[in-house]
Design a protein around this motif. Structure first.
Motif: not given
Length: 349
Positions: A83-87
């Motif tokens: 799972a990846v959350a990029d900002h």
């Protein structure tokens, strides 16, 4: 101050020549004050830290007249089990900078500004209504910038203990090692493992730092093995230097002022490195303390303003990291990218 044994007098005595102490010295010199810094270690000084300067921190560093070399950082990536959350930052990049490079630049800037740096350790702190002295130096004010294990904090009677004393919050520690490998991203990757978080920060075209935050007894190699994506990235890469440690990463002070003593940076209280905002907050405190040398209540208010948001956000994240909610942090960021991005932007300022 009769009997204090002082052989040198100045306006501001800074105990601790790390980045925050040097920043305070530069601020005081810009205010036209005489400054002596006590630091027994030779520059540059290394430390186990994430080494990522967020965009707002980079602005604050440049304001001090330095622009250290490093690797551009364009955002934050939370990662766990695929799972990846990029900002990506909305107001320009930050920078990954070796701690030694940052310290060397600040040390040179403090000397150029006219500060005197002495290779001495703080001793007993003696103060009265006119001034304060330690280690043979007498000053009108003493700034305790001597870190997590601050002697000045103890000498001034401002010690409140570390996490784990009278509180349910466990202690956490930091470990860091560099690897000779080209950066594979322009984001700071935060890998969430079963027990620890790994901050991956590129700092040069062939060098990446990995900082682990975890409970007592955390072993670098053992925890790295629980992060298969990261472990694969650095497999076979040559380590650059030893594993360095720091902690515990939560200390408290009963107040930030006592007579003519002021606490600044980690010495004044530290929640955790989880948000990576320690340096920005420390630089803000260095600026505020010089502006409020004659106004202890004003410095307390400025300190609270500078640290409030980070303390609240970090406390929430640390509580989640040390609870059964730990494995839900990254999935929650994936499901709520707007909220995740808003938090990152607040911390990036």
């Amino acid at each position: 101050m009769a009997g204090d044994g002082a052989d040198l007098e100045t306006d501001v005595l800074v105990v601790g020549g790390g980045p925050v102490g040097l920043a305070a010295a530069i601020e005081a010199r810009r205010a036209g004050l005489g400054v002596v810094v006590l630091e027994p270690r030779a520059a540059p000084i290394d430390k186990a830290c994430g080494e990522g300067l967020m965009p707002g921190t980079l602005v604050a560093v440049r304001r001090l007249g330095i622009d250290p070399p490093g690797w551009p950082l364009r955002g934050i990536s939370y990662r766990q089990d695929g799972a990846v959350a990029d900002h990506r930052f909305g107001d320009g990049p930050g920078r990954g900078v070796r701690r030694t490079s940052l310290h060397a630049a600040l040390h040179a800037a403090a000397l150029d500004a006219g500060a005197t740096v002495l290779a001495r350790r703080a001793a007993a702190v003696v103060q009265d209504a006119e001034g304060v002295a330690t280690a043979g130096v007498r000053a009108r004010w003493l700034l305790g910038c001597d870190g997590l294990h601050s002697r000045v904090r103890r000498e001034a009677g401002l010690e409140a203990g570390a996490a784990g004393r009278g509180t349910a919050r466990p202690r956490r520690y930091g470990l860091r090692r560099h690897f000779r490998v080209p950066p594979w991203s322009d984001l700071v990757e935060v890998h969430w493992g079963p027990r620890a978080e790994a901050y991956v920060t590129p700092v040069a075209e062939d060098l990446v730092g990995v900082a682990l935050l975890g409970p007592p007894g955390t072993d670098f190699a053992t925890e790295l093995a629980t992060l298969p994506e990261l472990a694969e990235r650095v497999a076979g890469a040559r380590p650059d230097g030893p594993v360095r440690g720091a902690g515990p990463l939560r200390v408290r002070s009963t107040a930030r002022t006592a007579g003519r003593v002021r606490l600044v940076g980690d010495a004044s209280g530290y929640v955790d490195a989880l948000t990576g905002e320690g340096l920005r907050v420390g630089l803000a405190q260095a600026r505020a303390v010089v502006a409020h040398l004659d106004d202890p209540a004003g410095y307390e208010r400025a300190w609270a303003r500078a640290t409030r948001e980070v303390r609240l956000l970090t406390a929430g994240l640390v509580a989640a990291a040390a609870s059964p909610l730990r494995r839900r942090v990254v999935p929650a960021a994936v499901r709520a990218p707007g909220l995740y991005g808003a938090v990152v932007e607040r911390l990036a300022r």
